[in-house]
Scaffold this active site. Structure first.
Site, mmCIF file in Angstrom:
data_model
loop_
_atom_site.group_PDB
_atom_site.id
_atom_site.type_symbol
_atom_site.label_atom_id
_atom_site.label_comp_id
_atom_site.label_asym_id
_atom_site.label_seq_id
_atom_site.Cartn_x
_atom_site.Cartn_y
_atom_site.Cartn_z
ATOM 1 N N GLU A 88 51.964 34.687 56.278
ATOM 2 C CA GLU A 88 52.573 33.999 55.134
ATOM 3 C C GLU A 88 51.814 32.702 54.825
ATOM 4 O O GLU A 88 51.441 31.955 55.734
ATOM 5 C CB GLU A 88 54.029 33.691 55.479
ATOM 6 C CG GLU A 88 54.824 32.975 54.394
ATOM 7 C CD GLU A 88 56.281 32.767 54.791
ATOM 8 O OE1 GLU A 88 57.054 32.272 53.957
ATOM 9 O OE2 GLU A 88 56.655 33.113 55.947
ATOM 10 N N LYS A 148 58.483 36.246 47.414
ATOM 11 C CA LYS A 148 59.529 36.185 48.429
ATOM 12 C C LYS A 148 60.900 36.023 47.783
ATOM 13 O O LYS A 148 61.125 35.114 46.986
ATOM 14 C CB LYS A 148 59.249 35.031 49.384
ATOM 15 C CG LYS A 148 60.128 35.000 50.617
ATOM 16 C CD LYS A 148 59.656 33.908 51.589
ATOM 17 C CE LYS A 148 60.436 33.927 52.887
ATOM 18 N NZ LYS A 148 59.927 32.894 53.832
ATOM 19 N N CYS A 150 58.368 37.510 55.615
ATOM 20 C CA CYS A 150 59.075 36.792 56.670
ATOM 21 C C CYS A 150 60.593 37.003 56.641
ATOM 22 O O CYS A 150 61.084 38.056 57.021
ATOM 23 C CB CYS A 150 58.718 35.300 56.604
ATOM 24 S SG CYS A 150 59.155 34.379 58.111
#
Length: 268
Positions: free
Chosen positions: A44, A116, A150
């Site tokens: 990330e 995200k 994540c």
């Protein structure tokens, strides 16, 4: 169908130095390709570093910016697909930033782009706008590849959505911090098992500003077993995504067949 050898780069790179991080990515791609990998995944926000504070606005780039072109050149030079995290500047909405990940094919063409959807912590909530598209997919060597970032993988609904959409390999560039070691050690293998897919989880490592990244990157299979796992330090780990094993596992595991969606309405 042949297996897709997949390499996970566990590194925090150089904080705030995009050129240095592209060099690290290039070197990792060379090592991965020499080992027969067809895909390399970096963590990330790999291109800029995670703990960069207000510099995030200065270093953010469009999805087709100069760094994307540099990654495309790396992919072509070494003949493998490359997935990586970076801060994205939305050129259509002035000042809007996303925590994004992009997958570039071995021919240098963009294959998938993801923003995200579940932001974590004060830093991300301050600087980034959450994405609104849960399932993003592409194809790499006959394997259906999905993307998330994540914290997203810690929501079972997210991964189940990929399973129902036919994702075979879920790429998860990550910046997981202490004390959440349970995620790579237990949650990721369980997610792979309960959804009958592979998960490639590539983490940052070591201290960075106020953060302590834990490493432990892993490629987990549909049997809940890690095909490759890193320790705590800088590493490049490699494992195979085997479509024949995946098909056999799906035939034996009834989770997706035995679902009763009519019961789950109250969950949403």
């Amino acid at each position: 169908m042949p297996a897709l050898r997949t390499a996970l780069l566990q590194s925090s790179g150089e904080l705030g130095d995009v050129a240095a991080n592209l060099k690290i990515l290039d070197e990792a791609a060379a090592r991965a390709a020499a080992a027969g990998a067809g895909l390399l995944l970096a963590p990330e926000l790999f291109l800029t570093g995670y703990a960069i504070g207000a510099d995030i606005a200065r270093l953010a780039e469009p999805a087709d910016g100069p760094s994307a072109r540099a990654v495309a050149a790396i992919a072509v030079r070494h003949g493998l697909a490359v997935g990586y995290g970076y801060p994205e500047r939305d050129t259509e909405r002035h000042g809007v930033l996303y925590n994004s990940a992009q997958l570039i094919g071995a021919d240098g063409a963009p294959l998938a782009h993801y923003r995200k959807t579940h932001l974590f912590g004060d830093f991300e909530l301050r600087w980034f706008t959450p994405g609104d598209l849960a399932v993003v997919q592409a194809e790499v060597d006959g394997i259906t590849v999905g993307m998330m970032i994540c914290y997203d993988v810690e929501f079972p609904e997210n991964v189940r959505a990929h399973a129902l959409a036919g994702t075979d390999l879920l790429l998860v560039p990550t910046a997981l911090m202490h004390p959440a070691e349970i995620v790579p050690q237990s949650v990721v293998p369980v997610r792979a098992f309960e959804n009958q897919l592979y998960i490639a989880y590539a983490n940052r490592t070591g201290p960075e500003g106020a953060f302590e990244f834990v490493g432990l990157s892993a490629l987990a299979g549909p049997d809940g077993v890690a095909r490759a796992r890193a320790g705590r330090g800088e590493d490049l780990v490699i494992g195979d995504v085997d479509p024949d094993f995946l098909a056999a596992s799906r035939a034996e595991n009834p989770y997706l067949r035995d679902r009763r969606p009519g019961l789950y309405g109250p969950l949403v």
